[in-house]
Design a protein around this motif. Structure first.
Motif, PDB file in Angstrom:
ATOM      1  N   ASP A   1     -22.426 -15.650   0.724  1.00  0.00           N
ATOM      2  CA  ASP A   1     -23.337 -16.727   1.326  1.00  0.00           C
ATOM      3  C   ASP A   1     -24.825 -16.069   0.963  1.00  0.00           C
ATOM      4  N   VAL A   2     -24.972 -14.720   0.642  1.00  0.00           N
ATOM      5  CA  VAL A   2     -26.285 -14.162   0.483  1.00  0.00           C
ATOM      6  C   VAL A   2     -26.661 -14.451  -0.720  1.00  0.00           C
ATOM      7  N   THR A   3     -28.168 -14.920  -0.764  1.00  0.00           N
ATOM      8  CA  THR A   3     -28.737 -14.969  -1.980  1.00  0.00           C
ATOM      9  C   THR A   3     -29.176 -13.994  -2.727  1.00  0.00           C
ATOM     10  N   VAL A   4     -28.507 -13.438  -3.912  1.00  0.00           N
ATOM     11  CA  VAL A   4     -28.715 -12.086  -4.608  1.00  0.00           C
ATOM     12  C   VAL A   4     -29.631 -12.476  -6.020  1.00  0.00           C
ATOM     13  N   GLU A   5     -30.608 -11.703  -6.089  1.00  0.00           N
ATOM     14  CA  GLU A   5     -31.462 -11.849  -7.555  1.00  0.00           C
ATOM     15  C   GLU A   5     -31.468 -10.391  -8.446  1.00  0.00           C
ATOM     16  N   GLY A   6     -31.217 -10.103  -9.441  1.00  0.00           N
ATOM     17  CA  GLY A   6     -31.131  -8.892 -10.009  1.00  0.00           C
ATOM     18  C   GLY A   6     -30.204  -8.773 -11.461  1.00  0.00           C
ATOM     19  N   PRO A   7     -30.322  -8.189 -12.122  1.00  0.00           N
ATOM     20  CA  PRO A   7     -31.311  -7.096 -12.192  1.00  0.00           C
ATOM     21  C   PRO A   7     -32.716  -7.466 -12.617  1.00  0.00           C
ATOM     22  N   VAL A   8     -33.419  -6.486 -12.440  1.00  0.00           N
ATOM     23  CA  VAL A   8     -34.992  -6.654 -13.028  1.00  0.00           C
ATOM     24  C   VAL A   8     -35.295  -5.765 -14.113  1.00  0.00           C
ATOM     25  N   PRO A   9     -35.137  -6.285 -15.300  1.00  0.00           N
ATOM     26  CA  PRO A   9     -35.433  -5.404 -16.436  1.00  0.00           C
ATOM     27  C   PRO A   9     -36.640  -4.665 -16.606  1.00  0.00           C
ATOM     28  N   GLU A  10     -37.791  -5.070 -16.064  1.00  0.00           N
ATOM     29  CA  GLU A  10     -38.924  -4.385 -15.839  1.00  0.00           C
ATOM     30  C   GLU A  10     -38.989  -3.094 -15.607  1.00  0.00           C
ATOM     31  N   LEU A  11     -37.920  -2.667 -14.433  1.00  0.00           N
ATOM     32  CA  LEU A  11     -37.790  -1.381 -13.774  1.00  0.00           C
ATOM     33  C   LEU A  11     -36.590  -0.647 -14.050  1.00  0.00           C
ATOM     34  N   VAL A  12     -35.657  -1.193 -14.679  1.00  0.00           N
ATOM     35  CA  VAL A  12     -34.104  -0.676 -14.865  1.00  0.00           C
ATOM     36  C   VAL A  12     -34.261   0.584 -15.460  1.00  0.00           C
ATOM     37  N   GLU A  13     -35.113   0.886 -16.442  1.00  0.00           N
ATOM     38  CA  GLU A  13     -34.775   2.228 -17.121  1.00  0.00           C
ATOM     39  C   GLU A  13     -35.521   3.179 -16.361  1.00  0.00           C
ATOM     40  N   GLU A  14     -36.439   2.884 -15.401  1.00  0.00           N
ATOM     41  CA  GLU A  14     -37.053   3.862 -14.359  1.00  0.00           C
ATOM     42  C   GLU A  14     -35.846   4.587 -13.612  1.00  0.00           C
ATOM     43  N   VAL A  15     -35.190   3.577 -13.009  1.00  0.00           N
ATOM     44  CA  VAL A  15     -33.863   3.706 -12.091  1.00  0.00           C
ATOM     45  C   VAL A  15     -33.030   4.497 -12.722  1.00  0.00           C
ATOM     46  N   ARG A  16     -32.729   4.163 -14.011  1.00  0.00           N
ATOM     47  CA  ARG A  16     -31.670   4.852 -14.774  1.00  0.00           C
ATOM     48  C   ARG A  16     -32.145   6.382 -14.932  1.00  0.00           C
ATOM     49  N   GLU A  17     -33.335   6.536 -15.456  1.00  0.00           N
ATOM     50  CA  GLU A  17     -33.802   7.898 -15.412  1.00  0.00           C
ATOM     51  C   GLU A  17     -33.681   8.873 -14.196  1.00  0.00           C
ATOM     52  N   LEU A  18     -33.718   8.215 -13.050  1.00  0.00           N
ATOM     53  CA  LEU A  18     -33.439   8.879 -12.021  1.00  0.00           C
ATOM     54  C   LEU A  18     -32.446   9.333 -11.580  1.00  0.00           C
ATOM     55  N   HIS A  19     -31.427   8.553 -11.949  1.00  0.00           N
ATOM     56  CA  HIS A  19     -29.809   8.911 -11.784  1.00  0.00           C
ATOM     57  C   HIS A  19     -29.445   9.861 -12.889  1.00  0.00           C
ATOM     58  N   ARG A  20     -30.048   9.741 -13.920  1.00  0.00           N
ATOM     59  CA  ARG A  20     -29.945  10.822 -14.918  1.00  0.00           C
ATOM     60  C   ARG A  20     -30.302  12.055 -14.517  1.00  0.00           C
ATOM     61  N   ARG A  21     -31.485  12.252 -14.087  1.00  0.00           N
ATOM     62  CA  ARG A  21     -31.782  13.499 -13.568  1.00  0.00           C
ATOM     63  C   ARG A  21     -31.208  14.095 -12.244  1.00  0.00           C
ATOM     64  N   LEU A  22     -30.785  13.152 -11.681  1.00  0.00           N
ATOM     65  CA  LEU A  22     -29.665  13.664 -10.466  1.00  0.00           C
ATOM     66  C   LEU A  22     -28.509  14.319 -11.318  1.00  0.00           C
ATOM     67  N   HIS A  23     -27.835  13.771 -12.011  1.00  0.00           N
ATOM     68  CA  HIS A  23     -26.683  13.865 -12.502  1.00  0.00           C
ATOM     69  C   HIS A  23     -26.817  15.035 -13.810  1.00  0.00           C
ATOM     70  N   THR A  24     -27.765  15.337 -14.171  1.00  0.00           N
ATOM     71  CA  THR A  24     -28.009  16.268 -15.281  1.00  0.00           C
ATOM     72  C   THR A  24     -28.493  17.583 -14.885  1.00  0.00           C
ATOM     73  N   GLY A  25     -28.962  17.481 -13.441  1.00  0.00           N
ATOM     74  CA  GLY A  25     -29.515  18.713 -12.818  1.00  0.00           C
ATOM     75  C   GLY A  25     -30.846  19.035 -13.310  1.00  0.00           C
ATOM     76  N   THR A  26     -31.770  17.784 -13.676  1.00  0.00           N
ATOM     77  CA  THR A  26     -32.973  17.901 -13.918  1.00  0.00           C
ATOM     78  C   THR A  26     -33.721  17.141 -12.860  1.00  0.00           C
ATOM     79  N   ALA A  27     -33.212  17.071 -11.596  1.00  0.00           N
ATOM     80  CA  ALA A  27     -33.920  16.468 -10.663  1.00  0.00           C
ATOM     81  C   ALA A  27     -35.373  16.879 -10.455  1.00  0.00           C
ATOM     82  N   ALA A  28     -35.847  18.320 -10.669  1.00  0.00           N
ATOM     83  CA  ALA A  28     -37.172  18.783 -10.341  1.00  0.00           C
ATOM     84  C   ALA A  28     -37.912  18.653 -11.315  1.00  0.00           C
ATOM     85  N   ASP A  29     -37.687  17.816 -12.520  1.00  0.00           N
ATOM     86  CA  ASP A  29     -38.425  17.428 -13.628  1.00  0.00           C
ATOM     87  C   ASP A  29     -39.646  16.839 -13.191  1.00  0.00           C
TER      88      ASP A  29
END
Length: 161
Positions: free
Chosen positions: A133-161
């Motif tokens: 019953d919760v109203t849900v909206e997403g994904p939001v394409p304008e910001l998806v690549e920024e979030v993807r890059e954060l996860h890439r950095r976490l999992h490739t060991g480049t989090a401090a870039d």
């Protein structure tokens, strides 16, 4: 989602980046009332070993202790990633309103699979599979690549870039 709401999601991405910079998984969330006032915000805090320390869960608990049921129902949770099942349940149990997320759990799962990250111990389910019953909206394409890059950095060991 209205264009005027995009700044809340940008703040979620900033919080996710703060989490990553602090050695944590990159997730951030903001709780906003019906008038557009930010009530609370948080970022992931699971690095210490307590994997229940998600920002969406923290905001649900905060709302339960600080808002009336009608205020909770009128509020919106903006978040960098779609709620996990635990956070979806917490959201529904305290009676929060709408969720707006940048990246879906399906998108995150695909990114992690591409990076060879093992599956989580809890199946990623869309919010409405847990809280229908919760109203849900997403994904939001304008910001998806920024979030993807954060996860890439976490999992490739480049989090401090």
């Amino acid at each position: 989602m209205e264009a005027a709401e995009l700044h809340f999601l940008r703040r979620c991405v900033e919080l996710a980046a703060e989490a990553l910079d602090a050695g944590d998984e990159p997730f951030g969330s903001v709780l906003v009332d019906a008038e557009g006032k930010v009530l609370a915000e948080d970022r992931n805090r699971v690095a210490g070993g307590d994997h229940t320390q998600h920002p969406e869960f923290a905001l649900a608990r905060w709302a339960a202790g600080h808002l009336s049921p009608p205020e909770r129902a009128a509020a919106t949770v903006y978040t960098s990633g779609e709620h996990c099942p635990m956070c979806s349940a917490a959201h529904a149990w305290v009676g929060l309103g709408r969720i707006v997320y940048v990246a879906s759990s399906a998108q995150l799962g695909a990114w992690l699979a591409e990076l060879g990250v093992p599956s989580a111990p809890v199946r990623p389910l869309p919010v409405n599979d847990v809280a229908p019953d919760v109203t849900v909206e997403g994904p939001v394409p304008e910001l998806v690549e920024e979030v993807r890059e954060l996860h890439r950095r976490l999992h490739t060991g480049t989090a401090a870039d």
